[in-house]
Scaffold this active site. Sequence first.
Site, short mmCIF file in Angstrom:
data_model
loop_
_atom_site.label_atom_id
_atom_site.label_comp_id
_atom_site.label_asym_id
_atom_site.label_seq_id
_atom_site.Cartn_x
_atom_site.Cartn_y
_atom_site.Cartn_z
N ASP A 53 32.51 13.01 50.42
CA ASP A 53 32.15 14.31 50.90
C ASP A 53 31.05 15.35 50.24
OD1 ASP A 53 32.44 16.12 53.51
OD2 ASP A 53 33.90 15.20 53.99
N HIS A 124 27.45 15.01 55.57
CA HIS A 124 28.38 14.73 54.13
C HIS A 124 28.02 14.63 53.57
CE1 HIS A 124 31.41 17.65 56.55
NE2 HIS A 124 31.08 17.12 57.66
N GLU A 203 29.11 15.76 62.06
CA GLU A 203 28.54 16.90 61.79
C GLU A 203 27.44 16.44 60.84
OE1 GLU A 203 32.68 19.71 61.53
OE2 GLU A 203 32.27 18.01 59.69
C1 ACM Z 1 35.58 15.69 61.75
O1 ACM Z 1 36.61 16.90 61.52
N1 ACM Z 1 34.76 16.74 61.21
C2 ACM Z 1 36.38 14.72 61.93
#
Ligand code: ACM
Length: 402
Positions: A53, A124, A203
Amino acid sequence: EIPQLAIKDYPRFQYRGMHLDVGRHFFDVAFVKKYIDYLAYLKYNTFHWHLTDDQGWRIEIKKYPKLTSVGGYRNGTIIGHHPGTGNDGKRTGGFYTQQQIKEVVKYARDRFITVIPEIEMPGHASAAIAAYPQLSCFPNESTKISPKTPWSGSRKGKQVQQTWGVFEDVFCPSEYTFTFLENVLNEVMQLFPSKYIHIGGDECPKESWKRSAFCQKLIKDKNLKDEHGLQSYFIQRIEKYLNSKGRQIIGWDEILEGGLAPNATVMSWRGEQGGIAAAQQSHNVIMTPGKYCYFDHAQTQNKDSLTIGGYLPLDTVYGYNPIPKELNESDSKYILGAQANVWTEYMDNTKKVEYMIFPRMSALSEVLWSPAENRDWNRFSSELTDMHKRYQLWGANYYKGE
Ligand code: ACM
């Protein structure tokens, strides 16, 4: 002497998962094994290990040592709720060696648990980009850090994030990036025998791709509609690679945008809609909607500790039906099961993780194992005191109720 009897028992769902985010906070092998024990005790069969991440890359990759030497550590962490009241100024992080990963995978297999690794892309990706800036569309630009973000150390160059959220600097869909990801995935596949590899997909802001001449040309050359088409191209290309090695991808429900990769399994998190749409397109689905499955949300409206927000009490988890009512019987068969997600922005120690998962993990266990008609909240809640005794025997922390 015991009388003869026959026990007929089997799970309602084939996929019974628990996720753990070790990117935001790193947890050592001893705790990961303990976590796997908890899964086994409660009849879960899948551990979704979120390994990369923005705030840390946690898996040793021999070909790219800087992923862990640089990407595995950050110079500090915000204090309090995002955007934070300060920065703790402490260098923190860690990673699992390949030897440790093998040990965990074996430990899990001995307990009939499959480990599915997640390597996040294209978003991410801050920790990977801090290690290898060429993965960004703008390698020479410093990571954008808001002047309001409490920060520790230099703000120059590519940085591992010290705060939470979603960040603009994502993987550039270049040949350099695809070669990098294939090399990473080759090592990942050697460590994890699971049929599924989770490739993230959630995201991913499109700002960098919008202002990148390279991306705009790629969109034209590949005849793509827009940046969502480019995300779809990205995921499909990775899917093709993994399929060629005999593996299947799982992605968060954003992989529906711009067109689903042909064989992908969708993890529905922004509600149930992504799961419904994917099942109606005959794709396998794992349900993990925020309203029922996000164990980072608070269990109580009394503010007992810092959480990301939200409110997910035990009876709501217990009342969850992973088969959305919108699906007809034939599409319902694409729902493989469900999973609770444990994002650890606000869980910086193992006792806090345990506090957030228990007893909600017991409630979801029954949802996933028992026939829907056997669910009975009065019985379940009257058995909770016995369950508390089990948590105590396991040495686990838990939320004791009001
Ligand atoms: C997530 O909670 N961004 C998959």
